[in-house]
Design an enzyme around this catalytic site. Structure first.
Site, PDB file in Angstrom:
ATOM      1  N   ALA A  14      42.123  72.627  67.118  1.00 46.83           N
ATOM      2  CA  ALA A  14      42.985  73.595  67.805  1.00 46.83           C
ATOM      3  C   ALA A  14      44.209  72.903  68.394  1.00 46.83           C
ATOM      4  O   ALA A  14      45.345  73.373  68.240  1.00 46.83           O
ATOM      5  CB  ALA A  14      42.197  74.316  68.896  1.00 46.83           C
ATOM      6  N   VAL A  42      35.909  66.665  64.434  1.00 54.16           N
ATOM      7  CA  VAL A  42      35.658  65.570  63.497  1.00 54.16           C
ATOM      8  C   VAL A  42      34.255  65.661  62.914  1.00 54.16           C
ATOM      9  O   VAL A  42      34.015  65.299  61.762  1.00 54.16           O
ATOM     10  CB  VAL A  42      35.875  64.207  64.192  1.00 54.16           C
ATOM     11  CG1 VAL A  42      35.408  63.057  63.310  1.00 54.16           C
ATOM     12  CG2 VAL A  42      37.346  64.028  64.545  1.00 54.16           C
ATOM     13  N   GLY A  46      30.398  71.967  58.422  1.00 50.55           N
ATOM     14  CA  GLY A  46      30.630  73.253  57.768  1.00 50.55           C
ATOM     15  C   GLY A  46      32.061  73.301  57.279  1.00 50.55           C
ATOM     16  O   GLY A  46      32.733  72.284  57.148  1.00 50.55           O
ATOM     17  N   ARG A 272      22.345  82.203  63.233  1.00 46.57           N
ATOM     18  CA  ARG A 272      21.853  80.983  63.871  1.00 46.57           C
ATOM     19  C   ARG A 272      20.907  81.246  65.036  1.00 46.57           C
ATOM     20  O   ARG A 272      19.934  80.516  65.231  1.00 46.57           O
ATOM     21  CB  ARG A 272      23.042  80.141  64.350  1.00 46.57           C
ATOM     22  CG  ARG A 272      23.803  79.493  63.221  1.00 46.57           C
ATOM     23  CD  ARG A 272      25.060  78.797  63.710  1.00 46.57           C
ATOM     24  NE  ARG A 272      25.698  78.075  62.615  1.00 46.57           N
ATOM     25  CZ  ARG A 272      26.880  77.480  62.728  1.00 46.57           C
ATOM     26  NH1 ARG A 272      27.545  77.539  63.876  1.00 46.57           N
ATOM     27  NH2 ARG A 272      27.395  76.833  61.699  1.00 46.57           N
ATOM     28  N   GLU A 353      37.318  75.992  71.333  1.00 42.63           N
ATOM     29  CA  GLU A 353      36.053  76.308  71.996  1.00 42.63           C
ATOM     30  C   GLU A 353      36.201  76.457  73.503  1.00 42.63           C
ATOM     31  O   GLU A 353      35.371  77.094  74.157  1.00 42.63           O
ATOM     32  CB  GLU A 353      35.017  75.232  71.675  1.00 42.63           C
ATOM     33  CG  GLU A 353      33.600  75.627  72.057  1.00 42.63           C
ATOM     34  CD  GLU A 353      32.559  74.601  71.657  1.00 42.63           C
ATOM     35  OE1 GLU A 353      31.415  74.722  72.125  1.00 42.63           O
ATOM     36  OE2 GLU A 353      32.882  73.673  70.871  1.00 42.63           O
TER      37      GLU A 353
END
Length: 531
Positions: A14, A42, A46, A272, A353
């Site tokens: 971001a 890093v 996915g 999940r 996040e």
């Protein structure tokens, strides 16, 4: 006209997406606690989700995002991000980003949990995050300052506006960096828990700094535990991407029984939160859980990062099985932002996040996080570019009367308590016990001049833990990643309601932007939970 100055806290996808979007005429400083490559991005095994295949659509991607988010998503934000995200992926393709391709030269599209189509773009097999960071670092212009080994110690607030950041370097020296706009992109708070997928530098700094500055924090009860960390003898070695299950891997117990076979219509590719609870339940019975990847013929080629993790853990890759357990992965909540990444404090943005835009709802869909990082980074930069230069007459200098409350505990004690009381399954008495413990811890007030980086991190984690636990206690229902054993179903009375924290207090607020579909809430969400 004077240059517009931007201070960015963090160096993940971001932060770098934002930095890369500014022209050279902007004075942009990216400040990171350690190396520029110390970030959760890093580690992202996915990929980037986008509706690219001919039989796929943005509408289908949106439906999957809403389903995974359990009716707690901001519909307009979801539609916006998925639309812009598809264009950003197209731009990456045109600029030669090394997405994995098949022998015919076409892009390989993978499938992950809760996706109804193959729409995951991977690079380097399971090294998408690392390659994306390398790519973005090459994209940022040479005039952008990258400052490593410097930690944000406090946000500078003057007349209700954020005008910069106070930092502390590795030698303990304080600095003031004034800026027209400050952007928090410091990740989440994975280090609150014993088992997690986060970089060790990710300690809730952005959340706590924003809270100290007077910003709103929202949805902190929604903490995603990834189902499959490689855990051996109680030690976590790293993430095992659900792309392994997308390629044909399955979850089994020590006897080879497929544990997801009758637990959810999507089986091993269930959302999940569902898979994590099933694994937790199996482990509570004394059963060990593994990913059986014996059906994947080219595992070492397709998943080089996971292969290296297995070697580090002493797992025989030829056994075809990896021992797994859930661990903290992603915070859906965060600093409240609008579609541009603006917080409730003028001059302060939050992206990645650290932020809560409503994209993920109560549970993030796999591979939507790198997408979010790219979209909100670019979007926040575009918004800042459109704003006039702030009329700067800074009065704030080096303020040394700033204090931190530092609890008299070790970090592992906080992790242990959060893991035992605030992880996958929650209930009232345990949450009350944890809340009392958190609020009665002895602490010392430490001046910012004297505080160590580790003390600062512990203070951030403690503050975040208190707010997160209070949120989990208040939300008397189960929705997405927040599961209360004493309230095991989604409640219509909680539909569209958010728990919002500021320094002035906590309130429960109706958000009219949250997708309001009572049939989805009452039927689809409840059917996906187990009690």
């Amino acid at each position: 006209m004077s240059k517009k100055t931007i201070a960015v806290i963090g160096s993940g996808a971001a932060a770098l997406s934002l930095a890369a979007a500014f022209p050279p005429s902007y004075e942009v400083t990216v400040i990171t606690k350690k190396s520029v490559k110390n970030s959760n991005s890093v580690y992202a095994q996915g990929g980037i989700a986008a509706a690219y295949a001919k039989d796929d659509s943005i509408e289908a991607h949106l439906e999957d995002t809403l389903y995974a988010g359990c009716g707690h998503n901001n519909l307009a934000i979801v539609a916006d991000v998925l639309h812009d995200g598809k264009m950003m992926v197209q731009s990456l393709l045109e600029r030669g980003f090394p997405f994995d391709r098949n022998e015919r030269g076409g892009v390989c599209l993978g499938r992950e949990g809760a996706h109804s189509y193959n729409r995951i773009f991977h690079a380097g097999g399971d090294a998408t995050g690392r390659l994306l960071i390398d790519y973005l670092l090459k994209r940022i212009n040479s005039k952008i300052k990258l400052i490593e080994n410097e930690t944000a110690a406090d946000l500078l607030i003057e007349d209700g506006r954020c005008i910069g950041v106070m930092t502390k370097d590795s030698k303990g020296r304080l600095k003031v960096r004034h800026a027209d706009e400050v952007v928090l992109a410091a990740g989440g708070c994975g280090n609150l828990f014993l088992h997690h997928t986060n970089d060790l530098t990710v300690t809730g700094d952005g959340l706590s700094l924003a809270y100290r500055a007077g910003a709103e924090l929202t949805d902190l009860e929604f903490t995603q535990f990834h189902p499959t960390l490689l855990v051996k003898n109680g030690v976590s070695y790293g993430l095992v991407s659900e792309a392994v299950r997308g390629e044909g891997g399955c979850l089994v117990d020590e006897n080879g029984r497929r544990i997801m076979a009758e637990r959810h219509p999507l089986g091993d590719l269930a959302p999940r939160d569902i898979v994590s609870r099933v694994i937790h339940e199996e482990m509570a019975k004394g059963n060990r859980v593994y990913i059986d990847f014996s059906a994947i013929s080219d595992f070492e080629t397709r998943f080089p990062t996971i292969t290296a993790i297995c070697e580090k853990a002493g797992i025989d890759i030829h056994s075809g099985k990896i021992p797994v357990a859930p661990g903290m992965h992603f915070l859906m909540g965060g600093v409240s932002v609008n579609r541009w990444g603006e917080t409730t404090v003028p001059g302060l943005y939050a992206i990645g996040e650290t932020a809560c835009s409503g994209l993920h709802g109560a549970n993030r869909l796999a591979s939507n996080s790198l997408l979010e990082a790219l979209v909100f980074g670019k979007r926040a930069a575009e918004h800042i570019i459109q704003k006039p230069v702030y009329n700067r007459q800074y009065q704030s200098g080096l303020e040394t009367s700033v204090f931190y409350e530092v609890p008299d505990i070790e970090g592992h004690e906080l992790q242990s308590k959060m893991t035992s009381h605030m992880s996958i399954l929650r209930e009232q008495s345990s949450l009350i016990e944890l809340s009392i413990w958190l609020h009665t811890l002895p602490f010392q007030e430490v001046n910012v001049k004297d505080i160590t980086i580790r003390q600062m991190e512990l203070s951030h984690l403690w503050q975040t833990a208190k707010l997160m636990t209070f949120s989990a206690l208040l939300r008397e229902e189960s929705r997405g990643a927040h599961f209360r054993t004493d309230f095991p179903h989604a409640e219509v009375s909680w539909q569209g309601r958010q728990i919002v924290h500021t320094k002035k207090g906590t309130k429960i607020r109706k958000n009219e932007g949250i997708w309001n579909n009572e049939s989805f809430t009452a039927e689809k969400i409840t059917e996906s939970l187990f009690s």
